[in-house]
Design a protein around this motif. Structure first.
Motif, PDB file in Angstrom:
ATOM      1  N   GLY A   1       0.805  -1.217   0.000  1.00 14.95           N
ATOM      2  CA  GLY A   1       0.000   0.000   0.000  1.00 14.95           C
ATOM      3  C   GLY A   1       0.832   1.258   0.000  1.00 14.95           C
ATOM      4  O   GLY A   1       0.292   2.354  -0.178  1.00 14.95           O
TER       5      GLY A   1
ATOM      6  N   ARG B   1       3.697   4.048  -1.287  1.00 15.36           N
ATOM      7  CA  ARG B   1       3.947   4.672  -2.588  1.00 15.36           C
ATOM      8  C   ARG B   1       5.271   5.446  -2.599  1.00 15.36           C
ATOM      9  O   ARG B   1       5.683   5.976  -1.568  1.00 15.36           O
ATOM     10  CB  ARG B   1       2.808   5.624  -2.968  1.00 15.36           C
ATOM     11  CG  ARG B   1       1.488   4.912  -3.251  1.00 15.36           C
ATOM     12  CD  ARG B   1       0.399   5.860  -3.708  1.00 15.36           C
ATOM     13  NE  ARG B   1      -0.782   5.127  -4.155  1.00 15.36           N
ATOM     14  CZ  ARG B   1      -1.832   5.676  -4.736  1.00 15.36           C
ATOM     15  NH1 ARG B   1      -1.872   6.995  -4.929  1.00 15.36           N
ATOM     16  NH2 ARG B   1      -2.851   4.940  -5.138  1.00 15.36           N
TER      17      ARG B   1
ATOM     18  N   ARG C   1       2.823  -1.564  -8.833  1.00 13.36           N
ATOM     19  CA  ARG C   1       2.091  -1.088 -10.007  1.00 13.36           C
ATOM     20  C   ARG C   1       2.361   0.399 -10.197  1.00 13.36           C
ATOM     21  O   ARG C   1       2.640   1.134  -9.238  1.00 13.36           O
ATOM     22  CB  ARG C   1       0.586  -1.306  -9.837  1.00 13.36           C
ATOM     23  CG  ARG C   1      -0.069  -0.373  -8.832  1.00 13.36           C
ATOM     24  CD  ARG C   1      -1.579  -0.541  -8.778  1.00 13.36           C
ATOM     25  NE  ARG C   1      -2.190   0.430  -7.873  1.00 13.36           N
ATOM     26  CZ  ARG C   1      -2.658   1.621  -8.270  1.00 13.36           C
ATOM     27  NH1 ARG C   1      -2.595   1.989  -9.534  1.00 13.36           N
ATOM     28  NH2 ARG C   1      -3.196   2.449  -7.380  1.00 13.36           N
TER      29      ARG C   1
ATOM     30  N   GLU D   1       3.310   2.127  -6.611  1.00 15.31           N
ATOM     31  CA  GLU D   1       2.711   1.613  -5.373  1.00 15.31           C
ATOM     32  C   GLU D   1       3.009   0.123  -5.223  1.00 15.31           C
ATOM     33  O   GLU D   1       2.954  -0.630  -6.207  1.00 15.31           O
ATOM     34  CB  GLU D   1       1.196   1.820  -5.392  1.00 15.31           C
ATOM     35  CG  GLU D   1       0.492   1.285  -4.159  1.00 15.31           C
ATOM     36  CD  GLU D   1      -1.021   1.444  -4.236  1.00 15.31           C
ATOM     37  OE1 GLU D   1      -1.684   1.302  -3.198  1.00 15.31           O
ATOM     38  OE2 GLU D   1      -1.548   1.689  -5.346  1.00 15.31           O
ATOM     39  N   ARG D   2       3.319  -0.308  -3.992  1.00 16.72           N
ATOM     40  CA  ARG D   2       3.477  -1.731  -3.714  1.00 16.72           C
ATOM     41  C   ARG D   2       2.095  -2.327  -3.454  1.00 16.72           C
ATOM     42  O   ARG D   2       1.356  -1.850  -2.599  1.00 16.72           O
ATOM     43  CB  ARG D   2       4.383  -1.957  -2.505  1.00 16.72           C
ATOM     44  CG  ARG D   2       4.576  -3.437  -2.168  1.00 16.72           C
ATOM     45  CD  ARG D   2       5.623  -3.659  -1.098  1.00 16.72           C
ATOM     46  NE  ARG D   2       6.949  -3.277  -1.552  1.00 16.72           N
ATOM     47  CZ  ARG D   2       7.727  -4.022  -2.331  1.00 16.72           C
ATOM     48  NH1 ARG D   2       7.283  -5.197  -2.763  1.00 16.72           N
ATOM     49  NH2 ARG D   2       8.922  -3.605  -2.695  1.00 16.72           N
ATOM     50  N   VAL D   3       1.763  -3.390  -4.186  1.00 16.76           N
ATOM     51  CA  VAL D   3       0.448  -4.015  -4.053  1.00 16.76           C
ATOM     52  C   VAL D   3       0.510  -5.376  -3.385  1.00 16.76           C
ATOM     53  O   VAL D   3      -0.521  -5.927  -2.989  1.00 16.76           O
ATOM     54  CB  VAL D   3      -0.245  -4.135  -5.427  1.00 16.76           C
ATOM     55  CG1 VAL D   3      -0.589  -2.757  -5.952  1.00 16.76           C
ATOM     56  CG2 VAL D   3       0.627  -4.903  -6.419  1.00 16.76           C
ATOM     57  N   ARG D   4       1.702  -5.943  -3.261  1.00  9.24           N
ATOM     58  CA  ARG D   4       1.855  -7.203  -2.528  1.00  9.24           C
ATOM     59  C   ARG D   4       3.291  -7.321  -2.057  1.00  9.24           C
ATOM     60  O   ARG D   4       4.183  -6.645  -2.579  1.00  9.24           O
ATOM     61  CB  ARG D   4       1.452  -8.401  -3.402  1.00  9.24           C
ATOM     62  CG  ARG D   4       2.346  -8.665  -4.594  1.00  9.24           C
ATOM     63  CD  ARG D   4       1.888  -9.930  -5.344  1.00  9.24           C
ATOM     64  NE  ARG D   4       2.734 -10.196  -6.498  1.00  9.24           N
ATOM     65  CZ  ARG D   4       3.884 -10.874  -6.441  1.00  9.24           C
ATOM     66  NH1 ARG D   4       4.338 -11.330  -5.283  1.00  9.24           N
ATOM     67  NH2 ARG D   4       4.585 -11.083  -7.538  1.00  9.24           N
TER      68      ARG D   4
END
Length: 331
Positions: free
Chosen positions: A238, A240, A282, A311-314
């Protein structure tokens, strides 16, 4: 000493991009280029659950920003460091991961507006240009000790100066007569060397040379090359990373780093990405964003800005490195 002006570039858009990552208890933003603290102040005001760690290599900027942000108490922490020291800064603060990073690259408003720092070509001042005036070589050292080939490379690569070789040869010849110490003499040399037709286009004839010297003195591109993967690795899910660049070389480096971090290793001809093999990050911005036309008209420093966010999503994913190829479909 003059009082610097401070007009943060794309302030509302930067805060808008960071807010989703900072809207939770314990959120921490690392402002890697604190300057006079304009972006950090807006984040502290508009993201009440977040804390800010402000990094700056310039002790005077750090002092001024810390005074400005003192009303926020322990929600702000200033750190004297170069921003490629991100891992050491986070380790020293006991932060294994953070919610966001902000990079507002290039020279700060304070450094430009304080004539005595030597960044500006409009007034005569010592040729210093160090962001941390307590250490390292000055612009005068570069002009007085580098060979013509190295000066040419710096002016060509960092300043995109068409007359780099001609300028370098004249600098080497002139320093034999007297070493360079102040900006006025360098500006006069540039007016003399650059042909009149070229001086009438592309802004002030000294702009490119001064930019190139500043980038060399402060090792800006190599610092950025080390800092980008460190920041990407250090954001939580979550989190950025938002970057404002003002030079084409910087923006290309950011573009490559973000593309590497978001690329998929799935074969090109596979019609879907198998579960668990999605990229860990992403792109939040598609390509780069520019400042609105009205902001560019009001604030000249916004004219060349390029803004990108990721952004980190995982969890997981490889460290982003500027040398990796672009992923499919990234602008």
């Amino acid at each position: 000493m003059t009082t610097p002006r401070h007009v943060p570039v794309m302030l509302d858009r930067v805060v808008e991009l960071l807010t989703p990552a900072l809207d939770h208890d314990g959120a921490v933003l690392v402002d890697c280029t604190l300057g006079l603290g304009g972006h950090s102040e807006a984040v502290l005001e508009r993201c009440p659950r977040a804390r800010v760690v402000g990094i700056d290599r310039d002790p005077e900027a750090l002092r001024r920003a810390s005074e400005r942000l003192a009303p926020y108490g322990d929600r702000f922490r200033g750190v004297h460091a170069v921003y490629d020291e991100i891992p050491d800064v986070l380790d020293g603060l006991g932060l294994p991961a953070v919610s966001g990073f902000l990079f507002d690259l290039g020279v700060s408003s304070m450094q430009l507006d304080l004539a005595e720092r030597g960044f500006a070509y409009a007034v005569d001042a010592p040729l210093d240009m160090r962001m941390d005036s307590t250490t390292g070589q000055t612009a005068a050292d570069v002009l007085n000790t580098y060979g013509a080939a190295d000066i040419t490379r710096i002016l060509r690569d960092y300043g995109e100066e068409r007359f780099a070789r001609r300028i370098a040869d004249r600098i080497v010849a002139e320093r034999q007569r007297e070493p360079f110490t102040t900006s006025a003499r360098l500006v006069a040399l540039l007016y003399d060397v650059i042909p009149a037709p070229a001086r009438r286009t592309g802004g002030h004839p000294a702009k490119r040379t001064f930019q190139a010297l500043r980038m060399e003195v402060n090792d800006e591109l190599r610092v950025l090359e080390r800092a980008l993967p460190a920041a990407v690795d250090a954001i939580e899910v979550g989190g950025r990373v938002v970057v404002e660049s003002y030079h084409s070389l910087e923006d290309r480096m950011v573009k490559r780093a973000f593309a590497a971090a978001t690329r998929s290793d799935v074969p090109v001809d596979l019609p879907f990405v198998p579960e668990g093999q999605e990229p860990a990050l992403r792109l939040v911005t598609r390509g780069s964003e520019q400042a609105p036309e009205e902001e560019r008209a009001d604030n000249p420093r916004a004219a060349s800005v390029r803004l990108r966010a990721i952004e980190r999503v995982r969890p997981g994913g490889p460290s982003s490195t500027p040398s990796r190829p672009h992923p499919r479909g990234v602008a």
